[in-house]
Write an enzyme that holds these catalytic residues in place. Structure first.
Site, mmCIF file in Angstrom:
data_model
loop_
_atom_site.group_PDB
_atom_site.id
_atom_site.type_symbol
_atom_site.label_atom_id
_atom_site.label_comp_id
_atom_site.label_asym_id
_atom_site.label_seq_id
_atom_site.Cartn_x
_atom_site.Cartn_y
_atom_site.Cartn_z
ATOM 1 N N GLY A 154 0.801 -1.226 0.000
ATOM 2 C CA GLY A 154 0.000 0.000 0.000
ATOM 3 C C GLY A 154 0.826 1.264 0.000
ATOM 4 N N HIS A 165 9.238 5.840 4.566
ATOM 5 C CA HIS A 165 8.646 6.567 5.687
ATOM 6 C C HIS A 165 8.057 5.600 6.696
ATOM 7 C CE1 HIS A 165 5.706 6.247 2.403
ATOM 8 N NE2 HIS A 165 4.767 6.123 3.323
HETATM 9 P P1 5GP Z 1 1.934 5.510 2.172
HETATM 10 O O1 5GP Z 1 0.573 5.290 1.598
HETATM 11 O O2 5GP Z 1 2.970 5.677 1.059
HETATM 12 O O3 5GP Z 1 2.348 4.500 3.193
HETATM 13 O O4 5GP Z 1 1.848 6.860 2.988
HETATM 14 C C1 5GP Z 1 1.978 8.101 2.410
HETATM 15 C C2 5GP Z 1 1.398 9.073 3.406
HETATM 16 O O5 5GP Z 1 1.845 10.360 3.048
HETATM 17 C C3 5GP Z 1 -0.132 9.118 3.421
HETATM 18 O O6 5GP Z 1 -0.596 8.841 4.739
HETATM 19 C C4 5GP Z 1 -0.448 10.548 2.987
HETATM 20 O O7 5GP Z 1 -1.550 11.084 3.686
HETATM 21 C C5 5GP Z 1 0.838 11.277 3.304
HETATM 22 N N1 5GP Z 1 1.135 12.404 2.436
HETATM 23 C C6 5GP Z 1 1.115 12.409 1.058
HETATM 24 N N2 5GP Z 1 1.493 13.609 0.602
HETATM 25 C C7 5GP Z 1 1.757 14.382 1.684
HETATM 26 C C8 5GP Z 1 2.194 15.731 1.845
HETATM 27 O O8 5GP Z 1 2.418 16.472 0.901
HETATM 28 N N3 5GP Z 1 2.361 16.177 3.128
HETATM 29 C C9 5GP Z 1 2.131 15.385 4.213
HETATM 30 N N4 5GP Z 1 2.319 15.923 5.427
HETATM 31 N N5 5GP Z 1 1.728 14.106 4.104
HETATM 32 C C10 5GP Z 1 1.540 13.614 2.854
#
Ligand code: 5GP
Ligand code: ZN
Length: 115
Positions: free
Chosen positions: A94, A101
């Site tokens: 996901g 991160h």
């Molecule tokens: P992933 O789905 O890759 O595990 O998590 C990516 C996370 O990054 C998501 O929870 C999303 O809300 C967060 N996210 C995406 N773009 C940004 C952004 O520009 N700023 C911040 N603070 N969070 C972001």
């Protein structure tokens, strides 16, 4: 990576709500929080995902686990109540942002198993 949003956040080219920062790591609030406390902890240098961590990253990886995660949890006062660390990796994991991160989720009781 020039088009990576988390690289831009790390370099302050893009805005974020920072809760922790040092030379190699930055932690900021998720834009779309899934819990009362939802922090993203990232290495400042671009690493695509857990798959791309290598031997030269051992110090960085242990710094995040041993120093940063416990400190951020203490600072947010969720160390005692508990929290969840999630590292979505690849399509099935996901992962939507291809910069490593660590999600830190807290402030409510989590459910298991995750979806
Ligand atoms: P992933 O789905 O890759 O595990 O998590 C990516 C996370 O990054 C998501 O929870 C999303 O809300 C967060 N996210 C995406 N773009 C940004 C952004 O520009 N700023 C911040 N603070 N969070 C972001
Ligand atoms: Zn990046």
């Amino acid at each position: 990576m020039s088009d990576c949003i988390f690289c831009k956040i790390a370099s302050k080219e893009a805005k974020s709500n920072v809760v922790y920062e040092d030379d190699t790591v930055i932690a900021f609030r998720d834009l779309d929080p899934k819990a009362p406390e939802h922090i993203l902890i990232i290495p400042k240098k671009h690493i695509d995902s857990l798959n791309e961590l290598d031997n030269s990253d051992k110090e960085l990886a242990s710094h995040i686990l041993v120093d940063v995660i416990p400190k951020v949890a203490r600072d947010l006062s969720i160390d005692k109540s508990g929290f969840r660390i999630v590292v979505n990796t690849g399509d099935d994991g996901g992962q939507t942002v291809n910069h490593l991160h660590f999600h830190m989720l807290g402030g409510r009781t989590m459910t298991w198993p995750p979806g």
